[in-house]
Design a protein around this motif. Sequence first.
Motif, mmCIF file in Angstrom:
data_model
loop_
_atom_site.group_PDB
_atom_site.id
_atom_site.type_symbol
_atom_site.label_atom_id
_atom_site.label_comp_id
_atom_site.label_asym_id
_atom_site.label_seq_id
_atom_site.Cartn_x
_atom_site.Cartn_y
_atom_site.Cartn_z
ATOM 1 N N GLN A 128 -6.975 22.710 2.618
ATOM 2 C CA GLN A 128 -7.117 21.274 2.387
ATOM 3 C C GLN A 128 -7.163 20.997 0.889
ATOM 4 O OE1 GLN A 128 -7.027 18.640 4.493
ATOM 5 N NE2 GLN A 128 -6.473 20.161 6.050
ATOM 6 N N LEU B 133 -0.125 23.952 3.957
ATOM 7 C CA LEU B 133 -0.238 22.503 4.062
ATOM 8 C C LEU B 133 0.707 21.848 3.061
ATOM 9 C CD1 LEU B 133 -3.266 20.216 4.499
ATOM 10 C CD2 LEU B 133 -1.928 19.957 2.398
ATOM 11 N N SER B 134 1.423 20.845 3.530
ATOM 12 C CA SER B 134 2.295 20.046 2.676
ATOM 13 C C SER B 134 1.609 18.710 2.406
ATOM 14 C CB SER B 134 3.637 19.814 3.375
ATOM 15 O OG SER B 134 4.309 18.681 2.840
ATOM 16 N N MET B 135 1.351 18.411 1.148
ATOM 17 C CA MET B 135 0.748 17.124 0.802
ATOM 18 C C MET B 135 1.696 15.974 1.128
ATOM 19 S SD MET B 135 -1.375 18.058 -2.711
ATOM 20 C CE MET B 135 -1.905 16.367 -2.961
ATOM 21 N N GLN C 65 1.345 15.249 4.763
ATOM 22 C CA GLN C 65 0.042 14.645 5.046
ATOM 23 C C GLN C 65 -0.077 13.237 4.473
ATOM 24 O OE1 GLN C 65 -2.593 16.148 6.820
ATOM 25 N NE2 GLN C 65 -1.009 17.622 7.342
ATOM 26 N N LEU D 9 -0.077 12.429 1.321
ATOM 27 C CA LEU D 9 -0.920 12.454 0.126
ATOM 28 C C LEU D 9 -0.102 12.440 -1.163
ATOM 29 C CD1 LEU D 9 -3.493 15.145 1.329
ATOM 30 C CD2 LEU D 9 -3.790 12.670 1.287
#
Length: 224
Positions: free
Chosen positions: A181, A216-218, A221, A223
């Motif tokens: 995260q 995780l890909s921002m 997401q 973000l």
Amino acid sequence: MPLKDLPADARPREKLLARGAAALSDAELLALLLRTGIEGKNVVALAQEIVDRFGGISGLLHTDAASLKNIKGLGPAKQAELLAVLELSRRALAEQMMHKTVFDSPSSLLDFVRLKIGGKPYECFMVIFVDATQKLIASEELFRGTLTAAAVYPREVALRALHHHAAGVILAHNHPSGEVQPSYADQSLTSKLQAALGLLDIAVLDHVIVSRDKALSMHAQGLL
């Protein structure tokens, strides 16, 4: 015990040829690379022990040469073969991204980043450079250590992007802790680089955060 001395129904090579590679367990596939066991332990049992030690085949393939040196039964030749498999995986994914846009297959992008830096024991920052059609030009590890907005230099990222004539970049870094995260510092760093590269008309397309077994890909997401 080598593969040829195993019972016929336990030989991974014959099983693969008869039923396909997907029919083999992780340990059986690894046994094909190892070929021989050690005294008192056949090759499949040795392979299973190695898989268990690294928490699965993913953990093994994301490890480094130093960790492999500590495994009884893995001599220099076998270590080299495992590292070669990992490098072939990286190159195969890179080749895919050179022929289609990086966002055509988001999973390939995440797998590529994980294979490059996910298993490193230290935090490092990598930049993927893409052309105007969002196809891969190159990837480079630019910084390592504790990463903050102060430790990652926009000037260096910009210089490398200009060197590659990149139209866009994908930022990536790893979290050795295993948590992917994004922190406040990650988001702040992303904003700083977006602002700096934007002045040069170089787009920040994504910021990917990985660990050994997570990614995780921002962008995905929302973000970025």
